[in-house]
Design a protein around this motif. Structure first.
Motif, PDB file in Angstrom:
ATOM      1  N   THR A   1       0.786  -1.503   0.116  1.00 40.77           N
ATOM      2  CA  THR A   1      -0.013  -0.010  -0.190  1.00 40.77           C
ATOM      3  C   THR A   1       1.232   1.271   0.308  1.00 40.77           C
TER       4      THR A   1
ATOM      5  N   ARG B   1       2.026   1.886  -3.523  1.00 43.54           N
ATOM      6  CA  ARG B   1       1.230   2.949  -4.346  1.00 43.54           C
ATOM      7  C   ARG B   1       0.710   3.946  -3.827  1.00 43.54           C
TER       8      ARG B   1
ATOM      9  N   ASP C   1       3.532   6.243  -5.801  1.00 44.28           N
ATOM     10  CA  ASP C   1       3.572   6.241  -7.120  1.00 44.28           C
ATOM     11  C   ASP C   1       2.507   7.449  -7.395  1.00 44.28           C
TER      12      ASP C   1
END
Length: 373
Positions: free
Chosen positions: A260, A263, A266
């Motif tokens: 997580t 992410r 990102d």
């Protein structure tokens, strides 16, 4: 009276210090760094040039000072960038028109154009809300630019980014089998999160609140400010993208948490200034973040003042987005910021289910006011 008030307000944004580039006396933050006016002008003139076009007789090892700052442009520009000056903070200027010889007809058209401009200029001023719907680069006042610059400088000075860069250099100089061991990595992460409180201590708006309200906001927002600030630094130093470090992070925080967190990393692809503004917005957030702590929620005693600062930072963020992008791109960026916050909250929830993470974070949470003593 208004002039005196405006002058006092403007003076509140100044900081007595030394130029980070040459050491000369400096009172303002320009392009994200406390600097003197000559270094400001030098950076403005040279920042967009290719540094390869400049030359250093000492292979880039000049020590820039007040006495020799004019000698080596290469090293001076290099120090401007390494100190944190940002080209993104330039205000756009009107493009220079090509000089041409005007005919009588062109002069006539010019006069008609000027007349139309004067009529437009004399029209009633639009409401601020309507102005925000346009990509109007003039909506940021001088006061707001100073506020933005000082906020950026505060983060660069106190977030721990320089120590994080040093940590990565140290680790990369070690043999591979000795890099990013769990215990040193936990100490590094703990120290980085601990420094997040300096972002509160060095925010004059936050310090203007009464003690009780500061304490409530600090307890309610510190986890998310720590998490977001740390993730931003992780992205800058490419910590999570390092394969060896990634394995150690999974051992400490678990695979779900790190997946997580990846992410979130990102999603942190928006402007650095927006990132810093988002941290300031979070610091004044009145959302209840205490679900995962034992701190009781108390009512803020001066909620109007807190809401005022919320408005100031959100308005500043939106105006900067419109300055940086057009309206459509600004909306997209703002949506990505919201997605990032939701993903960050999910990461924190998962992390608190891992014992090793609570071992790192709980000692910090038990002393959240140490920087305010």
């Amino acid at each position: 009276m208004d002039k005196l008030s405006s002058k006092t307000k403007r003076q509140s944004t100044t900081v007595a210090s030394k130029c980070k580039i040459c050491g000369a006396p400096a009172t303002y933050s320009y392009y994200g760094v406390i600097s003197c006016r000559p270094c400001k002008i030098f950076f403005k003139r040279n920042a967009k040039r290719e540094q390869e076009s400049l030359k250093c007789d000492l292979n880039g090892h000049c020590q820039i000072s007040l006495l020799n700052r004019h000698i080596c442009s290469y090293c001076r520009l290099k120090k401007c960038f390494s100190s944190g000056m940002q080209v993104d903070m330039f205000r756009s200027s009107y493009s220079k028109q090509h000089k041409t010889i005007r005919t009588n007809e062109e002069s006539k058209n010019s006069i008609e154009t000027q007349s139309t401009a004067l009529v437009t200029f004399r029209q009633p001023e639009q409401f601020p809300t309507l102005n925000l719907l346009q990509s109007d680069q003039s909506t940021l006042s001088v006061e707001q630019w100073n506020h933005l610059s000082n906020l950026s400088h505060c983060y660069d000075e106190h977030s721990g980014i320089s120590s994080a860069v040093h940590y990565m250099e140290e680790q990369n100089n070690l043999p591979i089998k000795f890099r990013f061991k769990c215990e040193p990595l936990k100490r590094f992460i703990s120290g980085l999160m601990d420094r997040a409180q300096l972002l509160y201590k060095n925010n004059q708006d936050f310090l203007s609140l009464i003690d009780d309200d500061r304490s409530i906001l600090l307890h309610n927002t510190i986890k998310h400010v720590r998490g977001l600030s740390s993730h931003f630094i992780y992205r800058q130093i490419q910590l999570i993208n390092n394969p060896v470090c990634f394995q150690s992070l999974e051992l400490i925080f678990g695979q779900k948490t790190i997946a997580t967190a990846k992410r979130v990393d990102d999603l942190l692809n928006f402007d650095a200034i927006i990132m810093k503004l988002l941290l300031a917005i979070l610091a004044f957030s009145t959302t209840d973040y205490t679900v995962y702590s034992n701190i009781n929620q108390n009512n803020l005693k001066n909620i109007k003042k807190v809401l005022h600062f919320q408005h100031v930072y959100i308005d500043l963020a939106w105006r900067y987005l419109l300055y940086k992008y057009n309206h459509r791109q600004a909306v997209i960026c703002f949506s990505n910021v919201l997605r990032c916050l939701l993903m960050l909250h999910n990461t924190i929830v998962l992390a608190y289910e891992v014992q090793q993470y609570t071992d790192v974070i709980n000692p910090l949470f038990n002393r959240p006011n140490k920087y305010f003593v």
